[in-house]
Design a protein around this motif. Structure first.
Motif, PDB file in Angstrom:
ATOM      1  N   GLU A 138      71.597-103.553 131.967  1.00 55.13           N
ATOM      2  CA  GLU A 138      72.010-104.652 132.833  1.00 55.13           C
ATOM      3  C   GLU A 138      73.225-105.363 132.259  1.00 55.13           C
ATOM      4  OE1 GLU A 138      68.756-107.345 133.415  1.00 55.13           O
ATOM      5  OE2 GLU A 138      67.722-105.985 134.790  1.00 55.13           O
ATOM      6  N   GLU A 143      74.478-110.028 147.462  1.00 54.46           N
ATOM      7  CA  GLU A 143      74.377-108.721 148.105  1.00 54.46           C
ATOM      8  C   GLU A 143      74.450-107.614 147.056  1.00 54.46           C
ATOM      9  OE1 GLU A 143      76.658-106.041 151.488  1.00 54.46           O
ATOM     10  OE2 GLU A 143      77.133-108.166 151.301  1.00 54.46           O
ATOM     11  N   THR A 144      73.600-106.594 147.241  1.00 51.79           N
ATOM     12  CA  THR A 144      73.511-105.468 146.320  1.00 51.79           C
ATOM     13  C   THR A 144      74.019-104.202 146.999  1.00 51.79           C
ATOM     14  OG1 THR A 144      71.513-106.424 145.372  1.00 51.79           O
ATOM     15  CG2 THR A 144      71.929-104.118 144.904  1.00 51.79           C
ATOM     16  N   LEU A 178      72.924-110.686 138.572  1.00 49.65           N
ATOM     17  CA  LEU A 178      72.342-109.695 139.483  1.00 49.65           C
ATOM     18  C   LEU A 178      71.954-110.328 140.822  1.00 49.65           C
ATOM     19  CD1 LEU A 178      70.092-107.860 136.849  1.00 49.65           C
ATOM     20  CD2 LEU A 178      72.480-107.400 137.406  1.00 49.65           C
ATOM     21  N   TYR A 217      76.588-105.941 142.156  1.00 51.27           N
ATOM     22  CA  TYR A 217      76.212-107.198 142.794  1.00 51.27           C
ATOM     23  C   TYR A 217      77.438-108.069 143.030  1.00 51.27           C
ATOM     24  CZ  TYR A 217      71.564-105.787 141.266  1.00 51.27           C
ATOM     25  OH  TYR A 217      70.397-105.084 141.054  1.00 51.27           O
ATOM     26  N   GLU A 218      77.384-108.857 144.102  1.00 50.90           N
ATOM     27  CA  GLU A 218      78.507-109.714 144.455  1.00 50.90           C
ATOM     28  C   GLU A 218      78.490-111.050 143.715  1.00 50.90           C
ATOM     29  OE1 GLU A 218      78.642-110.946 148.538  1.00 50.90           O
ATOM     30  OE2 GLU A 218      76.619-111.758 148.490  1.00 50.90           O
ATOM     31  N   MET A 252      73.686-100.089 140.438  1.00 49.36           N
ATOM     32  CA  MET A 252      73.575-101.179 141.402  1.00 49.36           C
ATOM     33  C   MET A 252      74.663-102.187 141.052  1.00 49.36           C
ATOM     34  SD  MET A 252      70.858 -99.995 142.879  1.00 49.36           S
ATOM     35  CE  MET A 252      70.322-101.279 143.964  1.00 49.36           C
ATOM     36  N   GLU A 303      74.364 -99.926 146.166  1.00 46.58           N
ATOM     37  CA  GLU A 303      73.965 -98.849 145.271  1.00 46.58           C
ATOM     38  C   GLU A 303      74.950 -97.694 145.385  1.00 46.58           C
ATOM     39  OE1 GLU A 303      69.784 -96.976 144.259  1.00 46.58           O
ATOM     40  OE2 GLU A 303      70.535 -96.171 146.161  1.00 46.58           O
ATOM     41  N   SER A 363      78.255-108.552 138.573  1.00 47.59           N
ATOM     42  CA  SER A 363      77.193-108.075 137.683  1.00 47.59           C
ATOM     43  C   SER A 363      76.757-106.702 138.168  1.00 47.59           C
ATOM     44  CB  SER A 363      76.010-109.060 137.661  1.00 47.59           C
ATOM     45  OG  SER A 363      75.500-109.302 138.955  1.00 47.59           O
ATOM     46  N   CYS A 364      76.059-105.969 137.308  1.00 43.83           N
ATOM     47  CA  CYS A 364      75.599-104.640 137.714  1.00 43.83           C
ATOM     48  C   CYS A 364      74.419-104.206 136.851  1.00 43.83           C
ATOM     49  CB  CYS A 364      76.727-103.617 137.642  1.00 43.83           C
ATOM     50  SG  CYS A 364      77.206-103.139 135.984  1.00 43.83           S
ATOM     51  N   ASN A 365      73.731-103.193 137.352  1.00 47.12           N
ATOM     52  CA  ASN A 365      72.623-102.585 136.632  1.00 47.12           C
ATOM     53  C   ASN A 365      72.823-101.068 136.684  1.00 47.12           C
ATOM     54  OD1 ASN A 365      70.234-101.718 135.525  1.00 47.12           O
ATOM     55  ND2 ASN A 365      68.915-102.881 136.903  1.00 47.12           N
ATOM     56  N   ARG A 390      74.916-108.873 133.237  1.00 46.57           N
ATOM     57  CA  ARG A 390      74.703-110.058 134.063  1.00 46.57           C
ATOM     58  C   ARG A 390      75.991-110.781 134.439  1.00 46.57           C
ATOM     59  NH1 ARG A 390      69.920-111.462 135.184  1.00 46.57           N
ATOM     60  NH2 ARG A 390      68.153-110.373 134.316  1.00 46.57           N
TER      61      ARG A 390
END
Length: 173
Positions: free
Chosen positions: A151, A102-103, A99, A94-95, A92, A105, A124-126, A153
């Motif tokens: 994660e 807007e996400t 986190l 992220y903008e 995932m 995947e 950021s991302c997961n 951040r």
């Protein structure tokens, strides 16, 4: 189990050091690295000790000089064997930091983040499943960042100084 061999000189000449697992400080084994042979496994080599600095992804093969692995210089100071995953991959992105925003995947490679999502920044991302590599530029070029499950951040947590991500690739068997 993996195996990587570092050589001080180009074309697999000079003093060498064989490694079969991660090593946080290779400086005592060689002073410079101009060629590498990967006999097995997927590896990330780092410009500085402690898995810091420029990162370079290497898979099985021969790299007769540092330009072959997109190296900026002959400095390799740490390495890490990357577990390969036969299972699914999921990340995932992220903008915004933390986190947020807007996400998006991904479950497959993305040669151009801009073409797919109309943006070049990941704040950021997961990493949910598998191991990934972020590339600074499209088509898997530029600086590389190994993304382990977990994660992130802020972009500095994966070692970057900017949020720029041009392409993303899975590390798969």
């Amino acid at each position: 189990m993996g195996k990587i061999i570092f050589y001080e000189d180009r074309n697999f000449k000079g003093r060498s050091y064989e490694c079969g697992s991660e090593c946080s400080d290779l400086h005592s084994h060689f002073s410079r690295c101009n060629s590498i042979r990967v006999d097995s496994g997927d590896w990330m080599v780092f410009e500085r000790p402690g898995y810091m600095g420029y990162q370079y992804f290497l898979k099985k093969g021969e790299y007769p000089d540092y330009q072959q692995w997109m190296g900026f210089n002959d400095c390799v100071r740490s390495c890490r064997l990357i577990p390969t995953s036969q299972s699914s991959h999921r990340i995932m992105i992220y903008e915004q930091p933390e986190l947020g925003g807007e996400t998006m995947e991904l479950t497959d490679d993305c040669p151009s983040l801009n073409e797919l999502f109309n943006r070049n920044d990941v704040y950021s991302c997961n990493v949910r499943d598998g191991y990934w590599i972020f590339y600074e530029l499209p088509n898997y070029k530029g600086r590389q960042y190994l993304m382990n499950p977990g994660e992130y951040r802020r972009f500095n947590e994966w070692g970057s100084t900017t949020s720029r991500v041009g392409s993303i690739r899975r590390i798969a068997v």
